[in-house]
Every structure is written in structure tokens, then in C-alpha cells.
Design an enzyme around this catalytic site. Structure first.
Site, mmCIF file in Angstrom:
data_model
loop_
_atom_site.group_PDB
_atom_site.id
_atom_site.type_symbol
_atom_site.label_atom_id
_atom_site.label_comp_id
_atom_site.label_asym_id
_atom_site.label_seq_id
_atom_site.Cartn_x
_atom_site.Cartn_y
_atom_site.Cartn_z
ATOM 1 N N ASP A 11 0.841 -1.201 0.000
ATOM 2 C CA ASP A 11 0.000 0.000 0.000
ATOM 3 C C ASP A 11 0.878 1.254 0.000
ATOM 4 O O ASP A 11 2.008 1.226 0.501
ATOM 5 C CB ASP A 11 -0.902 -0.026 1.251
ATOM 6 N N GLY A 12 0.340 2.330 -0.551
ATOM 7 C CA GLY A 12 1.024 3.620 -0.471
ATOM 8 C C GLY A 12 1.621 4.110 -1.770
ATOM 9 O O GLY A 12 2.324 5.125 -1.790
ATOM 10 N N ASN A 34 -10.626 -2.634 -5.860
ATOM 11 C CA ASN A 34 -9.812 -1.780 -6.743
ATOM 12 C C ASN A 34 -10.434 -1.585 -8.133
ATOM 13 O O ASN A 34 -10.083 -0.642 -8.836
ATOM 14 C CB ASN A 34 -8.388 -2.337 -6.910
ATOM 15 N N TRP A 35 -11.382 -2.467 -8.515
ATOM 16 C CA TRP A 35 -12.053 -2.260 -9.815
ATOM 17 C C TRP A 35 -12.806 -0.940 -9.839
ATOM 18 O O TRP A 35 -13.135 -0.422 -10.893
ATOM 19 C CB TRP A 35 -13.029 -3.405 -10.115
ATOM 20 N N ARG A 66 2.027 -4.991 6.227
ATOM 21 C CA ARG A 66 1.271 -3.951 5.529
ATOM 22 C C ARG A 66 2.116 -2.687 5.487
ATOM 23 O O ARG A 66 2.576 -2.205 6.531
ATOM 24 C CB ARG A 66 -0.063 -3.670 6.215
ATOM 25 N N GLU A 71 1.240 -13.221 12.523
ATOM 26 C CA GLU A 71 1.830 -12.034 13.146
ATOM 27 C C GLU A 71 1.665 -10.874 12.163
ATOM 28 O O GLU A 71 1.753 -11.069 10.944
ATOM 29 C CB GLU A 71 3.322 -12.266 13.413
HETATM 30 C C1 FPP Z 1 -1.891 0.301 -3.224
HETATM 31 O O1 FPP Z 1 -1.420 1.596 -3.347
HETATM 32 C C2 FPP Z 1 -1.395 -0.516 -4.286
HETATM 33 C C3 FPP Z 1 -2.169 -1.087 -5.236
HETATM 34 C C4 FPP Z 1 -3.631 -0.914 -5.305
HETATM 35 C C5 FPP Z 1 -1.595 -1.879 -6.304
HETATM 36 C C6 FPP Z 1 -0.334 -2.607 -5.992
HETATM 37 C C7 FPP Z 1 0.327 -2.833 -7.259
HETATM 38 C C8 FPP Z 1 1.642 -2.812 -7.501
HETATM 39 C C9 FPP Z 1 2.650 -2.695 -6.467
HETATM 40 C C10 FPP Z 1 2.145 -2.930 -8.887
HETATM 41 C C11 FPP Z 1 1.601 -4.040 -9.718
HETATM 42 C C12 FPP Z 1 1.835 -5.369 -9.111
HETATM 43 C C13 FPP Z 1 2.482 -6.398 -9.694
HETATM 44 C C14 FPP Z 1 2.540 -7.706 -8.983
HETATM 45 C C15 FPP Z 1 3.151 -6.288 -10.975
HETATM 46 P P1 FPP Z 1 -2.495 2.770 -3.434
HETATM 47 O O2 FPP Z 1 -2.638 3.129 -4.857
HETATM 48 O O3 FPP Z 1 -3.773 2.361 -2.757
HETATM 49 O O4 FPP Z 1 -1.768 3.884 -2.623
HETATM 50 P P2 FPP Z 1 -2.451 5.049 -1.752
HETATM 51 O O5 FPP Z 1 -3.220 4.375 -0.640
HETATM 52 O O6 FPP Z 1 -1.276 5.822 -1.257
HETATM 53 O O7 FPP Z 1 -3.337 5.809 -2.690
#
Ligand code: FPP
Length: 251
Positions: A19-20, A67-68, A187, A206
């Protein structure tokens, strides 16, 4: 700097909520997709580190069912990144004997990504050093509901009876039937939630929550999470005394 040799115990299964990415980009005045792009680099780095350390299963929460609902342009960018990740990493997966798996509502993925995913899973299926399990279009509640539905159907057709249903049988209907439960759930970016991730499997995991944003979560940060786990006592509901090895005559 931590080295893998400092690890006393190596977890069998590590699961990561990445995340992030968006915040990382915003802090730099960049579009969100740049955060995801940088995030893919950390995926490569952490997969390599996990393989080197000897972790058997690494699960990465790459895309949730929720996320969709993101803007179409961001969803497309994430699908493109996933597609190019799969294509670019195939050789490395093969040479490092990593088996790719995926869990989630995979039918919702765009056709090209779905095809590449199936192909990569098939081509790496003979590998046995490490499983890289991508959670894609994943929802923990949906996973539990579909397990319940299949159990009900198997009860109706008589292949199992309601009395057979216990925790172990239930686990065998989950996407993770072949893996141990995660020892550690990481996380990034500091949120204190599971966000619908491995709700059944994480019952005794954990937790390691770090404020570090995913695009900054490098090999050292991963080592830090594993080192943090070393000092913990996993009691599974028992007392510390019960877990201590028996001693005879004080020896
Ligand atoms: C959360 O960050 C991350 C995601 C929704 C997608 C994670 C995807 C990747 C790391 C890249 C693609 C993965 C692979 C395996 C190739 P966020 O967008 O929710 O961040 P925010 O909370 O700061 O907005």
C-alpha cells in the site's frame, strides 16, 4: 543492515499488503501511476530477496476486488503493469525455480492479462523452490463465501456430509488450500487494517505494519520485517510456559 544469515527462523509463508503507491507519487507531485511503476520495482526486489532467504510462499496483494472501482485509467495502467511484469519476469521465475500462482476472481481480468497469467502459471508449474502467489481481483469475504457455496454443493451431492465440515476441511476449499497459513502479514504505508485480505488464513498470523510506503519498501525494509518477527512468541492461544521446552532436573 541486516543479512539473511541473522534470521534464526525463516517464515514459511509471508503475505504482503502493498500500500502507499499513490501517496508516494503525490508526495513527489507525480501521477499515481508513477507510484505503481516504482512499486513494481519493489515487487521484483522483494521476490528476489524472499527466494534468496528461502521463504516457501510469498503472497502479494496486487489488486483487490474493490480496486475495480478506481478510475478506469488507473485500472488500465495497473493491468498493463501486471501484464509487462509477467512477461518480463518469466525467465527469472524459470531460472530461480519460482512457481507463479494467483488467487481471486481471475475471470474479471482483461483477456490478455488472463491469458498471460494462465500461461505463466502453466510454464512455471514444475518449479518447486518458491511459490509466488498473486492476489488479483481478490476479496477475502468472497473467497470464504465461494468456499461455503462449494461445501454446500458437495454436501448436496453427497461427496461430503455436513458433519465433515471443520476448520481443516474449510481451509481445503480456499484458494490457499495447498499452502500453510501466513506466519507474517506485512502492511506498508501505516494503515491499521486487513482490507479484506486473507481473513480466514490470517487468524494467527503475526502482523507487521510499517509507515514506509510500498515504493520505498526495499530489501532492507523486508529484512527488518523478518527480523521483527524473530523476537516474537507465537502462542496460538496457549501460555508462554506451555511453549517452553520441557526441562529435566533443571537442565
Ligand atoms: C496500493 O497503493 C497498491 C495497489 C492498489 C496496487 C499494488 C500494485 C503494484 C505494487 C504494482 C503491480 C503489481 C504487480 C505484482 C506487478 P495505493 O494506490 O492504494 O496507494 P495510496 O493508498 O497511497 O493511494
Amino acid at each position: 543492515m541486516y543479512a539473511p544469515s541473522e534470521l534464526k527462523t525463516i517464515p514459511s509463508h509471508v503475505a504482503i499488503i502493498m500500500d502507499g503507491n499513490g501517496r508516494w507519487a503525490r508526495k513527489r507531485g507525480l501521477p499515481r501511476v508513477m507510484g505503481h511503476r516504482e512499486g513494481v520495482k519493489r515487487v521484483r526486489e522483494v521476490v528476489r530477496a524472499a527466494r534468496e532467504i528461502g521463504i516457501r510462499v510469498l503472497t502479494l496483494y496486487a489488486f483487490s476486488q474493490e480496486n475495480w472501482r478506481r478510475p478506469q485509467a488507473e485500472v488500465s495502467a495497473l493491468m498493463d503493469l501486471l501484464q509487462s511484469y509477467l512477461v518480463s519476469q518469466l525467465d527469472e521465475m524459470l531460472s530461480n525455480r519460482i512457481s507463479l500462482r494467483a488467487m481471486g476472481d481471475l475471470a474479471r481480468l482483461p483477456e490478455t492479462v488472463g491469458n498471460t497469467l494462465r500461461d505463466t502459471i502453466e510454464r512455471t508449474s514444475g518449479n518447486s523452490e518458491m511459490i509466488l502467489n498473486l492476489a488479483l481481483s481478490y476479496s477475502g469475504r468472497h473467497e470464504i463465501a465461494q468456499a461455503a457455496k462449494r461445501i454446500a454443493a458437495d454436501c448436496l451431492d453427497g461427496s461430503i456430509s455436513p458433519g465433515d465440515v471443520d476448520e481443516e476441511l474449510f481451509s481445503s476449499y480456499l484458494f490457499t488450500a495447498d499452502y500453510p497459513d501466513p506466519d507474517l502479514v506485512v502492511r506498508t504505508s501505516g494503515e491499521l487494517r486487513l482490507s479484506n485480505f486473507m481473513l480466514f488464513q490470517a487468524a494467527y498470523s503475526e502482523l507487521y505494519i510499517t509507515p514506509v510506503l510500498w515504493p520505498d519498501f526495499n530489501r532492507q525494509e523486508f529484512m527488518k520485517a523478518l527480523m521483527d518477527l524473530q523476537g516474537r512468541e507465537r502462542r496460538f492461544g496457549m501460555t508462554s510456559e506451555q511453549l517452553k521446552p520441557c526441562t529435566v532436573n533443571g537442565s
